[in-house]
Scaffold this active site. Sequence first.
Site, PDB file in Angstrom:
ATOM      1  N   TYR A 127     -15.587  10.430  13.994  1.00  0.00           N
ATOM      2  CA  TYR A 127     -16.019   9.067  13.720  1.00  0.00           C
ATOM      3  C   TYR A 127     -15.833   8.211  14.975  1.00  0.00           C
ATOM      4  CZ  TYR A 127     -15.434   4.256  12.055  1.00  0.00           C
ATOM      5  OH  TYR A 127     -15.502   2.891  11.904  1.00  0.00           O
ATOM      6  N   ASP A 173      -8.656  14.247   9.374  1.00  0.00           N
ATOM      7  CA  ASP A 173      -9.350  13.228   8.606  1.00  0.00           C
ATOM      8  C   ASP A 173     -10.135  13.938   7.505  1.00  0.00           C
ATOM      9  OD1 ASP A 173     -11.130  11.316   7.610  1.00  0.00           O
ATOM     10  OD2 ASP A 173     -11.398  10.345   9.548  1.00  0.00           O
ATOM     11  N   ARG A 176       6.576  -6.214   2.044  1.00  0.00           N
ATOM     12  CA  ARG A 176       6.149  -5.338   3.137  1.00  0.00           C
ATOM     13  C   ARG A 176       6.810  -3.971   3.030  1.00  0.00           C
ATOM     14  NH1 ARG A 176       8.637  -5.562   8.034  1.00  0.00           N
ATOM     15  NH2 ARG A 176       9.294  -7.720   7.672  1.00  0.00           N
TER      16      ARG A 176
END
Length: 395
Positions: A109, A182, A57
């Site tokens: 989005y 984005d 992780r």
Amino acid sequence: MSNEGYLPLESGFATLAIHAHQSPDQWNSGAVITPIVTASTYKLQSADYSTGFQYGRWGNPTRNNLEGCLAALDKGKHALVFATGCAATWSALTILKSGDHILCAADIYGGTHHLVDMVAQEKGVDLEFFDVNNLSSFEKMFKPTTKMVWIESPTNPLCKVVDVRKVAAISHKQPGVLVVMDNTFLTSYFSKPLALGIDIVMYSMTKYMNGHSDVIMGALVLNDDDVHARLRDIQQHGGAVPGPFDCYLALRGLKTLALRMKQHMKNGIEVAQYLKKHSLVEEVLHPGFPDHPGHEVLKKQCSGYCGMLAFKIKGAGMQEVSKFLKALKMIVYAGSLGGCDSLAESPALLSHKYLSKEERLEIGITDNLIRLSVGIEEAEDITKDIDQALKAAFV
């Protein structure tokens, strides 16, 4: 992971995409392609020292190489990858705390819109949406508590072009404001948001960056060391990290990004020009057209455009739109975008279904709007399929 002595970071984009942070000298085998390291844990040499890896992780050799390559492509200092684009978005939004104010572009989005709404409601964040084409009004919306501005350009699905430099300059008049962009549509091949003043670049790696519709992944790229440390902590402890095989696939996809984006751009403008002349098409939204309101801004801040466009079917409602989508033969009626295959969808029915009809219409998402992700097939085959489906919609 360093590439010192192997590849100058001023190398061209395609060279970086193939070689940055992927030196064969990293591996005892000399493997030219980054190996898939599946280990979940790593042997420690002593109580306070390891080989640089401790637990899956926290870090993985395959994942680290992907992050290094992404940072190089954006001319950034740091990159972090996540299990999904939404996980990357959520992680960036997690920086906000109760009482903070975020300004978010209205035309984004639908999934991002939904996540921002959730964060505002669950964490007590003050959320306001703004019109990307009205920056004078945007400038007046800042508060002493404003901590983040979120934009995407071009916008999804209406292909509006945001003046990124102006948004960043306005936002940074107030200290401590992070501007997130984005960049999924344009990718680092066509656009370098960090150079335009953006603080954090977000990607849905699922789309163009990977480019083969076989990986779900997200990424954040940035320069600030302190913000990077906060995001790295969120990534490592939140645990939304991608697996090594997906990281390998994403690295493989990046190697052809330059070639693919050139073909997407070429096909996209050819299809857009065809649609503009079609008798059953009311309007075509494509920033590559000289008469598009954002065309000049796009030329100043980007080196090209992708294969994304939207168009409105003349005289159509939901019934005709549904018939059009079902009549497509080669083009796939599906969510997502940016793959080798051409994809079409109705934002009202799919990507922006979280919004009410009133909210959609306020943004400009009408029932007759189709979002098209133009793939890298032969352009003539794409237009033939669109033509027969448009005719079938009114039978």
